[in-house]
Scaffold this motif. Structure first.
Motif, PDB file in Angstrom:
ATOM      1  N   SER A 115       0.810  -1.161  -0.149  1.00 25.12           N
ATOM      2  CA  SER A 115      -0.092  -0.063  -0.055  1.00 25.12           C
ATOM      3  C   SER A 115       0.868   1.468  -0.003  1.00 25.12           C
ATOM      4  O   SER A 115       0.423   2.368  -0.493  1.00 25.12           O
ATOM      5  N   LEU A 116       2.094   1.172   0.516  1.00 25.19           N
ATOM      6  CA  LEU A 116       2.999   2.305   0.676  1.00 25.19           C
ATOM      7  C   LEU A 116       3.257   2.778  -0.961  1.00 25.19           C
ATOM      8  O   LEU A 116       3.228   3.851  -1.255  1.00 25.19           O
ATOM      9  N   MET A 117       3.730   1.584  -1.812  1.00 26.73           N
ATOM     10  CA  MET A 117       3.909   1.924  -3.117  1.00 26.73           C
ATOM     11  C   MET A 117       2.770   2.609  -3.915  1.00 26.73           C
ATOM     12  O   MET A 117       3.198   3.431  -4.462  1.00 26.73           O
ATOM     13  N   ARG A 118       1.691   1.926  -3.539  1.00 25.17           N
ATOM     14  CA  ARG A 118       0.352   2.487  -4.192  1.00 25.17           C
ATOM     15  C   ARG A 118       0.488   4.214  -3.793  1.00 25.17           C
ATOM     16  O   ARG A 118       0.026   5.082  -4.750  1.00 25.17           O
ATOM     17  N   LEU A 119       0.777   4.542  -2.697  1.00 28.09           N
ATOM     18  CA  LEU A 119       0.480   5.728  -2.124  1.00 28.09           C
ATOM     19  C   LEU A 119       1.499   6.760  -2.736  1.00 28.09           C
ATOM     20  O   LEU A 119       1.267   7.746  -3.044  1.00 28.09           O
ATOM     21  N   TYR A 120       2.683   6.104  -2.978  1.00 21.99           N
ATOM     22  CA  TYR A 120       3.652   7.005  -3.628  1.00 21.99           C
ATOM     23  C   TYR A 120       3.272   7.182  -5.399  1.00 21.99           C
ATOM     24  O   TYR A 120       3.332   8.265  -5.761  1.00 21.99           O
ATOM     25  N   GLY A 121       2.561   6.318  -5.520  1.00 20.83           N
ATOM     26  CA  GLY A 121       1.676   6.555  -6.869  1.00 20.83           C
ATOM     27  C   GLY A 121       1.059   7.981  -6.993  1.00 20.83           C
ATOM     28  O   GLY A 121       0.940   8.628  -7.987  1.00 20.83           O
ATOM     29  N   TRP A 122       0.225   7.959  -5.907  1.00 20.79           N
ATOM     30  CA  TRP A 122      -0.668   9.176  -5.769  1.00 20.79           C
ATOM     31  C   TRP A 122       0.363  10.372  -5.749  1.00 20.79           C
ATOM     32  O   TRP A 122       0.016  11.615  -6.199  1.00 20.79           O
ATOM     33  N   ILE A 123       1.426  10.251  -5.324  1.00 23.05           N
ATOM     34  CA  ILE A 123       2.347  11.716  -5.202  1.00 23.05           C
ATOM     35  C   ILE A 123       2.453  12.119  -6.655  1.00 23.05           C
ATOM     36  O   ILE A 123       2.442  13.161  -7.056  1.00 23.05           O
ATOM     37  N   ILE A 124       2.750  11.106  -7.446  1.00 22.57           N
ATOM     38  CA  ILE A 124       3.019  11.385  -8.782  1.00 22.57           C
ATOM     39  C   ILE A 124       1.821  12.182  -9.604  1.00 22.57           C
ATOM     40  O   ILE A 124       2.070  13.118 -10.278  1.00 22.57           O
ATOM     41  N   ILE A 125       0.793  11.459  -9.241  1.00 21.69           N
ATOM     42  CA  ILE A 125      -0.450  12.587  -9.661  1.00 21.69           C
ATOM     43  C   ILE A 125      -0.865  13.554  -9.082  1.00 21.69           C
ATOM     44  O   ILE A 125      -0.985  14.551  -9.875  1.00 21.69           O
ATOM     45  N   PHE A 126      -0.366  13.931  -8.091  1.00 15.27           N
ATOM     46  CA  PHE A 126      -0.862  15.052  -6.822  1.00 15.27           C
ATOM     47  C   PHE A 126       0.143  16.196  -7.028  1.00 15.27           C
ATOM     48  O   PHE A 126      -0.111  17.380  -7.005  1.00 15.27           O
ATOM     49  N   ARG A 127       1.401  15.890  -7.433  1.00 14.33           N
ATOM     50  CA  ARG A 127       2.461  16.900  -7.136  1.00 14.33           C
ATOM     51  C   ARG A 127       2.156  18.050  -8.115  1.00 14.33           C
ATOM     52  O   ARG A 127       1.649  17.850  -9.260  1.00 14.33           O
ATOM     53  N   ALA A 128       2.862  19.235  -7.708  1.00 14.86           N
ATOM     54  CA  ALA A 128       2.663  20.566  -8.714  1.00 14.86           C
ATOM     55  C   ALA A 128       3.184  19.947 -10.123  1.00 14.86           C
ATOM     56  O   ALA A 128       4.347  19.388 -10.246  1.00 14.86           O
ATOM     57  N   ASN A 129       2.483  20.319 -11.058  1.00 16.75           N
ATOM     58  CA  ASN A 129       2.725  19.969 -12.493  1.00 16.75           C
ATOM     59  C   ASN A 129       2.861  18.398 -12.744  1.00 16.75           C
ATOM     60  O   ASN A 129       3.369  17.931 -13.576  1.00 16.75           O
ATOM     61  N   GLY A 130       2.122  17.829 -11.884  1.00 16.03           N
ATOM     62  CA  GLY A 130       2.169  16.189 -11.933  1.00 16.03           C
ATOM     63  C   GLY A 130       1.002  15.848 -12.636  1.00 16.03           C
ATOM     64  O   GLY A 130       0.413  16.729 -13.743  1.00 16.03           O
ATOM     65  N   LEU A 131       0.663  14.589 -12.852  1.00 17.54           N
ATOM     66  CA  LEU A 131      -0.289  14.100 -14.058  1.00 17.54           C
ATOM     67  C   LEU A 131      -1.684  14.819 -13.881  1.00 17.54           C
ATOM     68  O   LEU A 131      -2.302  14.939 -14.856  1.00 17.54           O
ATOM     69  N   LEU A 132      -2.237  15.140 -12.586  1.00 18.82           N
ATOM     70  CA  LEU A 132      -3.384  15.771 -12.512  1.00 18.82           C
ATOM     71  C   LEU A 132      -3.426  17.100 -12.936  1.00 18.82           C
ATOM     72  O   LEU A 132      -4.380  17.494 -13.739  1.00 18.82           O
ATOM     73  N   ASP A 133      -2.413  17.843 -12.539  1.00 11.96           N
ATOM     74  CA  ASP A 133      -2.508  19.215 -12.748  1.00 11.96           C
ATOM     75  C   ASP A 133      -2.250  19.430 -14.526  1.00 11.96           C
ATOM     76  O   ASP A 133      -2.994  20.040 -15.220  1.00 11.96           O
ATOM     77  N   LYS A 134      -1.397  18.500 -14.939  1.00 12.53           N
ATOM     78  CA  LYS A 134      -1.133  18.403 -16.634  1.00 12.53           C
ATOM     79  C   LYS A 134      -2.568  18.031 -17.320  1.00 12.53           C
ATOM     80  O   LYS A 134      -2.865  18.751 -18.423  1.00 12.53           O
ATOM     81  N   LEU A 135      -3.375  17.043 -16.820  1.00 14.34           N
ATOM     82  CA  LEU A 135      -4.512  16.721 -17.447  1.00 14.34           C
ATOM     83  C   LEU A 135      -5.478  17.805 -17.417  1.00 14.34           C
ATOM     84  O   LEU A 135      -6.140  18.350 -18.517  1.00 14.34           O
ATOM     85  N   LEU A 136      -5.763  18.599 -16.190  1.00 12.17           N
ATOM     86  CA  LEU A 136      -6.643  19.627 -16.076  1.00 12.17           C
ATOM     87  C   LEU A 136      -6.385  20.621 -16.839  1.00 12.17           C
ATOM     88  O   LEU A 136      -7.284  21.253 -17.464  1.00 12.17           O
ATOM     89  N   MET A 137      -5.118  21.224 -16.849  1.00 10.66           N
ATOM     90  CA  MET A 137      -4.495  22.235 -17.773  1.00 10.66           C
ATOM     91  C   MET A 137      -4.570  21.809 -19.127  1.00 10.66           C
ATOM     92  O   MET A 137      -5.269  22.829 -19.978  1.00 10.66           O
TER      93      MET A 137
END
Lengths: 286, 357
Positions: A115-137
């Motif tokens: 579960s720790l590994m999976r949480l690190y996955g969320w860091i990639i998504i959430f971090r500034a200019n990460g996946l989420l930001d890029k997608l929404l932009m």
């Protein structure tokens, strides 16, 4: 005819169970309870001196607010998990067996990874200019990066993500046992689909939902590593405080007192669960 | 007819490639007790579910008091069902179960309480309001399921093998009680069963179903005494069905089998001489021929004893099985013996051959 088993024979067969419970459950709990009334030693360990100070300290604004914040987050997470998990578990149970098995597998696969590994996955998504930001932009929904990482929503999302499978599976298992003739009977007696769901299906799958609520609420009070990883040091939960007091500050009695309070809250919830579901009435009916 | 309460018009239904109903039509009059009789898979339960709205039909019409309700949802239909498994809500008391429909109709609490008490009286379980379904016996659950349906005063009550789960004695008792209730309430019953005795005992009219069509629809005596075809004769009357050629001696239609001619009763459309003829004879009317009488030759296959009757299985030269039954156990015939059997003309009914589709 089966021979009657004598008292001492029973005792012998049950002894390992009692011993296990005593050593690994009751023992530690009593130890923790006793510890919570002790005084902290100046440098390391505990002084055997009775005090209520540890419990009084919980009422200090710093810890009291943490407690309330933890409760609020746990409540929010539980509500979100219920709202997402119930429909999912419900529809999964109503699918034809083949597709149902596939979906169950998809739910289970993440468990094979830490579960720790999976949480690190969320860091990639959430971090500034990460996946989420890029997608929404890219979709022109936002102009500037959201910088979701290390915020309250990030922690909530992480917890919902971590705990959702438990809700889905426990709802699934109780919906799967549903006798759908009962819903037909409700319709036959004049209930609309929505009314039949509320008065029959929801009531009868309540044990599954409540199991899911407990499996969500209790851990979400203590999942400190989610808050640590996705919340940085900005979001402090009760679990984090206990860990910190035990491992860093070495104030064992205070950590014990906090744990006792947490256990008390959990127990109250479980009592409520038994009151609401009245487990006995649900079983054994056609 | 003016007092028709429920009408089905050419109902058809398929599940995948399987045609379950192939044109079901009938009309039920007010206060009539109609039984759909058939073995499992004949489509009787599907018919019931289409009437209640729990299943949709591919084509055809359901009319309730002359109004087309084919596309109406179940909760809008003035029809209630007694389910085979009872389907009582396990999380509700008996009173809540029975009051469920009334509550949905927006009835006031005192009114519901009164109606529940009355209907419990009617099914002879007064004072059972606060019990849980789990605390009831099979027979009691059955009565509560009936109470829950009739308390809504439906135009038509649908009963899906309601007595199937009960033991024989209780079943007999409930048959009488259901019939009494139906007379008292004057509600039209559509009753499903695979038990021909139950159907003959209770019904005003019976629809014998097979492969999604009615084989015959009529009063119990019509069905029993004048079966239209071989299936009805066998299924309802447990009759022997003999096949042979039609022959005439003067004006009298005869069955020709094993080189012997036996006179039979002709039906409306008797076959021409030489055509295949199917005849139904009940086992109690199969006699053994004496030396001087003519009879169809057969071999005794086995003897068994059940319910006070000796059952003698015979096999004709054409390989057809014929059952003769006699009172008493002591009958001087043993397996392997060659015999000749006969029957009187008035006991041999000419019927249509079994529909093979």
């Amino acid at each position: 005819m089966k021979p009657k088993r004598r008292g001492w024979e029973n005792a012998v067969f049950l002894a390992p169970l009692y011993l296990f419970t005593l050593v690994f459950l009751i023992g530690p709990f009593v130890y923790m309870l006793v510890l919570s009334f002790m005084t902290r030693a100046e440098t390391w360990g505990v002084v055997q001196e009775f005090t209520l100070r540890n419990y009084a300290r919980i009422l200090e604004p710093l810890y009291y607010n943490t407690l309330i914040e933890s409760l609020k987050l746990a409540l929010l997470v539980t509500v979100l998990v219920s709202l997402l998990g119930y429909p999912f578990g419900y529809f999964m149970a109503k699918l034809p067996p083949k597709r149902r098995a596939l979906l169950l597998l998809l739910v289970m696969i993440p468990f094979w990874t830490s579960s720790l590994m999976r949480l690190y996955g969320w860091i990639i998504i959430f971090r500034a200019n990460g996946l989420l930001d890029k997608l929404l932009m890219a979709l022109h929904l936002i102009r500037k990066p959201l910088k979701m990482l290390y915020t309250y929503p990030a922690v909530a999302v992480g917890m919902v993500y971590a705990l959702l499978p438990f809700m889905m599976l426990s709802v699934y298992s109780s919906v799967e046992k549903m006798d759908w003739t009962l819903v037909e009977a409700a319709r036959d007696l004049g209930a609309s689909p929505a009314k039949a769901f509320l008065t029959v299906t929801l009531k009868l799958t309540m044990p599954g939902l409540m199991t899911g609520v407990i499996l969500t609420f209790v851990p979400s009070m203590g999942l400190f590593f989610v808050a640590d990883i996705l919340g940085g040091n900005k979001i402090v939960l009760l679990g984090s405080v206990i860990q910190e007091q035990l491992m860093k500050v070495h104030d064992w009695p205070f950590a014990a007192a906090l744990s006792v309070i947490m256990m008390a809250m959990t127990s109250i919830l479980i009592l409520l669960y038994r009151r609401i579901t009245g487990a006995k009435e649900m079983e054994g009916m056609i | 007819m003016s007092d028709t309460i429920l009408g089905l018009r050419d109902i058809r239904k398929s599940f995948g490639d399987t045609e379950v109903l192939r044109g079901i039509s009938f009309a039920a009059r007010a206060g009539e007790f109609i039984t759909l009789l058939g073995s499992s898979g004949c489509g009787k339960t599907t018919t019931l579910r289409i009437i209640s709205g729990l299943e949709t039909c591919d084509s055809g019409q359901v009319l309730l008091e002359g109004r087309d309700v084919t596309d109406e949802v179940p909760e809008k239909r003035d029809v209630n069902t007694v389910f085979q498994s009872y389907a009582l809500f396990p999380h509700m008391t008996v009173a809540e179960n029975i009051g469920y429909g009334l509550k949905l109709k927006g009835k006031k609490k005192p009114e519901i309480r009164k109606a529940v008490a009355e209907v419990l009286e009617l099914v002879q379980l007064p004072g059972f309001e606060e019990r849980r379904p789990t605390e009831l016996s099979g027979g009691q659950r059955q009565r509560i399921a009936i109470a829950r349906a009739i308390v809504n005063a439906p135009k038509v009550l649908l009963l899906d093998e309601p007595l199937g789960a009960l033991d024989l004695q209780l079943r007999r008792q409930m048959q009488i009680e259901l019939k009494r209730l139906q007379k008292q309430l004057g509600i039209t019953f559509i009753y499903i069963t695979h038990d021909q005795e139950e159907a003959l005992n209770m019904s005003d009219r019976i629809g014998v179903m097979k492969n999604g069509v009615f084989q015959q629809f009529g009063t119990p005596s019509e069905i029993y005494d004048r079966p239209k075809n071989a299936y009805v004769a066998r299924f309802v009357g447990s009759a022997n069905v003999l096949r042979g050629r039609a022959a005439y001696e003067g004006d009298t239609l005869c069955l020709e089998s094993g080189g012997v001619r036996m006179p039979v009763l002709a039906n409306a459309a008797p076959p021409a001489a030489g055509e295949v003829l199917t005849v139904a004879v009940r086992s109690e009317y199969v006699d053994f021929a004496s030396e001087t009488e003519s009879g169809i030759p057969a071999v005794v296959k086995e003897k068994s004893f059940a319910a006070g009757m000796l059952r003698i299985a015979l096999e004709t030269g054409e390989g057809e099985e014929v059952i003769a039954s006699r009172h008493g156990i002591d009958f001087d015939l043993s397996p392997g013996e060659h015999v000749r059997f006969r029957f009187r003309k008035e006991h041999a009914l000419c019927v249509e051959a079994e529909d093979e589709t």
